[in-house]
Design a protein around this motif. Structure first.
Motif, PDB file in Angstrom:
ATOM      1  N   SER A  25       0.810  -1.147  -0.160  1.00 15.02           N
ATOM      2  CA  SER A  25      -0.296  -0.329   0.055  1.00 15.02           C
ATOM      3  C   SER A  25       0.489   0.714   0.135  1.00 15.02           C
ATOM      4  O   SER A  25       0.139   1.957  -0.333  1.00 15.02           O
ATOM      5  N   HIS A  26       2.031   1.154   1.031  1.00 18.88           N
ATOM      6  CA  HIS A  26       2.567   2.445   0.492  1.00 18.88           C
ATOM      7  C   HIS A  26       3.962   2.702  -0.787  1.00 18.88           C
ATOM      8  O   HIS A  26       3.335   3.638  -1.013  1.00 18.88           O
ATOM      9  N   TYR A  27       3.495   1.785  -1.191  1.00 17.64           N
ATOM     10  CA  TYR A  27       3.969   2.029  -2.658  1.00 17.64           C
ATOM     11  C   TYR A  27       3.633   2.211  -3.746  1.00 17.64           C
ATOM     12  O   TYR A  27       3.650   2.860  -4.256  1.00 17.64           O
ATOM     13  N   LEU A  28       2.236   1.745  -3.942  1.00 14.27           N
ATOM     14  CA  LEU A  28       0.866   1.837  -4.405  1.00 14.27           C
ATOM     15  C   LEU A  28       1.328   3.566  -3.892  1.00 14.27           C
ATOM     16  O   LEU A  28       0.321   4.336  -5.317  1.00 14.27           O
ATOM     17  N   TYR A  29       0.663   3.804  -2.806  1.00 18.40           N
ATOM     18  CA  TYR A  29       0.834   5.957  -2.876  1.00 18.40           C
ATOM     19  C   TYR A  29       1.078   6.227  -3.253  1.00 18.40           C
ATOM     20  O   TYR A  29       0.798   7.618  -3.970  1.00 18.40           O
ATOM     21  N   ARG A  30       2.863   6.016  -3.011  1.00 16.57           N
ATOM     22  CA  ARG A  30       3.701   7.018  -3.948  1.00 16.57           C
ATOM     23  C   ARG A  30       3.956   6.898  -5.312  1.00 16.57           C
ATOM     24  O   ARG A  30       3.599   8.117  -5.882  1.00 16.57           O
ATOM     25  N   LEU A  31       3.484   6.162  -6.238  1.00 13.09           N
ATOM     26  CA  LEU A  31       3.223   5.302  -7.334  1.00 13.09           C
ATOM     27  C   LEU A  31       1.993   5.803  -7.572  1.00 13.09           C
ATOM     28  O   LEU A  31       1.757   7.574  -8.672  1.00 13.09           O
ATOM     29  N   ALA A  32       0.684   6.269  -6.776  1.00 15.59           N
ATOM     30  CA  ALA A  32      -0.652   7.090  -7.260  1.00 15.59           C
ATOM     31  C   ALA A  32      -0.516   9.063  -6.553  1.00 15.59           C
ATOM     32  O   ALA A  32      -0.546   9.415  -7.871  1.00 15.59           O
ATOM     33  N   LEU A  45      -6.598   6.889  -5.533  1.00 21.75           N
ATOM     34  CA  LEU A  45      -6.075   5.510  -6.497  1.00 21.75           C
ATOM     35  C   LEU A  45      -5.789   4.910  -5.752  1.00 21.75           C
ATOM     36  O   LEU A  45      -6.347   4.208  -6.325  1.00 21.75           O
ATOM     37  N   THR A  46      -5.603   4.728  -4.986  1.00 23.83           N
ATOM     38  CA  THR A  46      -4.304   3.430  -4.119  1.00 23.83           C
ATOM     39  C   THR A  46      -6.010   3.089  -3.678  1.00 23.83           C
ATOM     40  O   THR A  46      -5.310   1.485  -3.356  1.00 23.83           O
ATOM     41  N   GLN A  47      -6.871   3.394  -2.637  1.00 22.77           N
ATOM     42  CA  GLN A  47      -8.599   2.631  -2.262  1.00 22.77           C
ATOM     43  C   GLN A  47      -8.883   1.770  -3.476  1.00 22.77           C
ATOM     44  O   GLN A  47      -8.674   0.736  -3.478  1.00 22.77           O
ATOM     45  N   GLU A  48      -9.018   2.690  -4.096  1.00 21.77           N
ATOM     46  CA  GLU A  48      -9.273   1.990  -5.731  1.00 21.77           C
ATOM     47  C   GLU A  48      -8.918   0.446  -5.947  1.00 21.77           C
ATOM     48  O   GLU A  48      -9.563  -0.642  -6.182  1.00 21.77           O
ATOM     49  N   TRP A  51      -8.733  -2.421  -3.557  1.00 23.31           N
ATOM     50  CA  TRP A  51     -10.257  -2.590  -3.767  1.00 23.31           C
ATOM     51  C   TRP A  51      -9.716  -3.511  -4.751  1.00 23.31           C
ATOM     52  O   TRP A  51     -10.916  -4.646  -5.207  1.00 23.31           O
ATOM     53  N   GLN A  52      -9.314  -3.114  -6.184  1.00 27.64           N
ATOM     54  CA  GLN A  52      -9.906  -3.497  -7.359  1.00 27.64           C
ATOM     55  C   GLN A  52      -9.181  -5.091  -7.139  1.00 27.64           C
ATOM     56  O   GLN A  52      -9.962  -6.431  -8.029  1.00 27.64           O
ATOM     57  N   ALA A  53      -7.531  -4.979  -6.472  1.00 27.03           N
ATOM     58  CA  ALA A  53      -7.369  -5.999  -6.372  1.00 27.03           C
ATOM     59  C   ALA A  53      -7.563  -7.227  -6.246  1.00 27.03           C
ATOM     60  O   ALA A  53      -7.281  -7.974  -6.314  1.00 27.03           O
ATOM     61  N   HIS A  54      -8.115  -6.641  -4.866  1.00 26.03           N
ATOM     62  CA  HIS A  54      -9.314  -7.620  -4.060  1.00 26.03           C
ATOM     63  C   HIS A  54      -9.652  -8.257  -4.577  1.00 26.03           C
ATOM     64  O   HIS A  54     -10.025  -9.595  -4.223  1.00 26.03           O
ATOM     65  N   ARG A  55     -11.115  -7.552  -5.580  1.00 26.49           N
ATOM     66  CA  ARG A  55     -11.499  -8.211  -6.140  1.00 26.49           C
ATOM     67  C   ARG A  55     -11.366  -9.275  -6.830  1.00 26.49           C
ATOM     68  O   ARG A  55     -11.762  -9.909  -7.795  1.00 26.49           O
ATOM     69  N   LYS A  56     -10.466  -8.570  -7.552  1.00 23.04           N
ATOM     70  CA  LYS A  56      -9.725 -10.001  -9.232  1.00 23.04           C
ATOM     71  C   LYS A  56      -8.741 -10.661  -8.508  1.00 23.04           C
ATOM     72  O   LYS A  56      -7.841 -10.663  -9.111  1.00 23.04           O
ATOM     73  N   ALA A  57      -8.774 -10.807  -7.390  1.00 22.95           N
ATOM     74  CA  ALA A  57      -7.801 -12.033  -6.191  1.00 22.95           C
ATOM     75  C   ALA A  57      -7.845 -13.305  -7.617  1.00 22.95           C
ATOM     76  O   ALA A  57      -6.656 -13.704  -7.981  1.00 22.95           O
ATOM     77  N   ASP A  58      -8.666 -13.779  -8.136  1.00 21.85           N
ATOM     78  CA  ASP A  58      -8.417 -14.461  -8.716  1.00 21.85           C
ATOM     79  C   ASP A  58      -7.653 -14.978  -9.923  1.00 21.85           C
ATOM     80  O   ASP A  58      -7.588 -15.786 -10.786  1.00 21.85           O
ATOM     81  N   LYS A  59      -8.001 -14.040 -10.626  1.00 21.95           N
ATOM     82  CA  LYS A  59      -7.108 -13.936 -11.533  1.00 21.95           C
ATOM     83  C   LYS A  59      -5.788 -13.533 -11.373  1.00 21.95           C
ATOM     84  O   LYS A  59      -4.781 -13.109 -13.110  1.00 21.95           O
ATOM     85  N   TYR A  60      -4.947 -12.962 -10.541  1.00 25.98           N
ATOM     86  CA  TYR A  60      -3.917 -12.963 -10.330  1.00 25.98           C
ATOM     87  C   TYR A  60      -2.812 -14.190 -10.709  1.00 25.98           C
ATOM     88  O   TYR A  60      -3.460 -15.388 -10.075  1.00 25.98           O
ATOM     89  N   MET A  72       0.123  -2.085 -12.905  1.00 30.36           N
ATOM     90  CA  MET A  72      -0.472  -2.298 -13.839  1.00 30.36           C
ATOM     91  C   MET A  72      -1.498  -1.857 -13.593  1.00 30.36           C
ATOM     92  O   MET A  72      -2.214  -1.176 -14.582  1.00 30.36           O
ATOM     93  N   MET A  73      -2.417  -2.114 -12.901  1.00 31.77           N
ATOM     94  CA  MET A  73      -3.666  -2.500 -12.410  1.00 31.77           C
ATOM     95  C   MET A  73      -3.861  -0.549 -12.177  1.00 31.77           C
ATOM     96  O   MET A  73      -5.231   0.352 -12.274  1.00 31.77           O
ATOM     97  N   MET A  74      -3.130  -0.085 -11.415  1.00 37.21           N
ATOM     98  CA  MET A  74      -3.436   1.140 -10.998  1.00 37.21           C
ATOM     99  C   MET A  74      -2.878   2.681 -12.372  1.00 37.21           C
ATOM    100  O   MET A  74      -3.502   3.063 -12.391  1.00 37.21           O
ATOM    101  N   THR A  75      -1.847   2.564 -12.411  1.00 36.22           N
ATOM    102  CA  THR A  75      -1.968   2.777 -13.807  1.00 36.22           C
ATOM    103  C   THR A  75      -2.820   2.464 -15.352  1.00 36.22           C
ATOM    104  O   THR A  75      -3.585   3.783 -15.152  1.00 36.22           O
TER     105      THR A  75
END
Length: 178
Positions: A25-32, A45-48, A51-60, A72-75
């Motif tokens: 999460s800290h890395y994601l916030y810095r990127l965001a 953007l970090t929270q979204e 949330w999206q990563a948690h929802r798509k956990a089965d696709k990882y 990639m998801m954040m970008t």
């Protein structure tokens, strides 16, 4: 029909995955923040993304870097927001604010103004780069991703990453020397 044991295992597995995501999460916030240039938008953007990563956990795919997958998801989320809300992309240079440079040398007011103007010029020129070059440059130099992580994040071959990074640097250097 799934039995209760299977459902409990899926829930447990998803919670473990969520804990792995939260570690980034800290890395994601810095990127965001680098993408948005705004603390509130970065937090959203970090929270979204979380949330999206948690929802798509089965696709990882576990063979891939989780950090690259999240990047990639954040970008992609940011690109969608830019298209929808016309947000401006801002790249922030952390080196000018590093603790070493602050304590070892105190620049004059003129130097500070010149540094700020140079940083603004670099930001403007990065924003003007074609999107693929801009993304590769930011992921490599501001986020510190390896070539292979950028390759995974942008879903392009590693050789293409190197070529695009070379071209991005060349374009940026040419524009800054004008």
């Amino acid at each position: 029909m799934e039995n209760q044991y299977t459902l409990q295992n899926k829930t447990k597995s998803k919670d473990e995955f969520f804990n792995r995501i939260i570690e980034h999460s800290h890395y994601l916030y810095r990127l965001a923040y680098r993408l948005t240039g705004n603390p509130e938008d970065a937090e959203d953007l970090t929270q979204e993304t979380l949330w999206q990563a948690h929802r798509k956990a089965d696709k990882y795919v576990y063979e891939k870097s989780l950090k690259a997958w999240l990047s990639m998801m954040m970008t992609n989320r940011f690109r969608d927001k830019v298209r929808k809300k016309s947000l401006k992309m801002v790249a922030i240079e952390d080196n000018l604010l590093s603790p070493q440079s602050i304590h070892s040398y105190a620049p004059s007011v003129e130097e500070e103004v010149e540094n700020k103007m140079t940083l603004e010029k670099v930001k403007e020129e990065i924003e003007k780069l074609p999107e693929i070059y801009r993304n590769v440059l930011i992921l490599r130099h501001f986020d510190g991703l390896s070539y292979s992580e950028i390759s995974e994040a942008l879903q392009i071959p590693e050789g293409t990453v190197k070529t695009q990074l070379f071209r991005a640097r060349k374009m940026l250097k040419s524009r800054l020397s004008e």
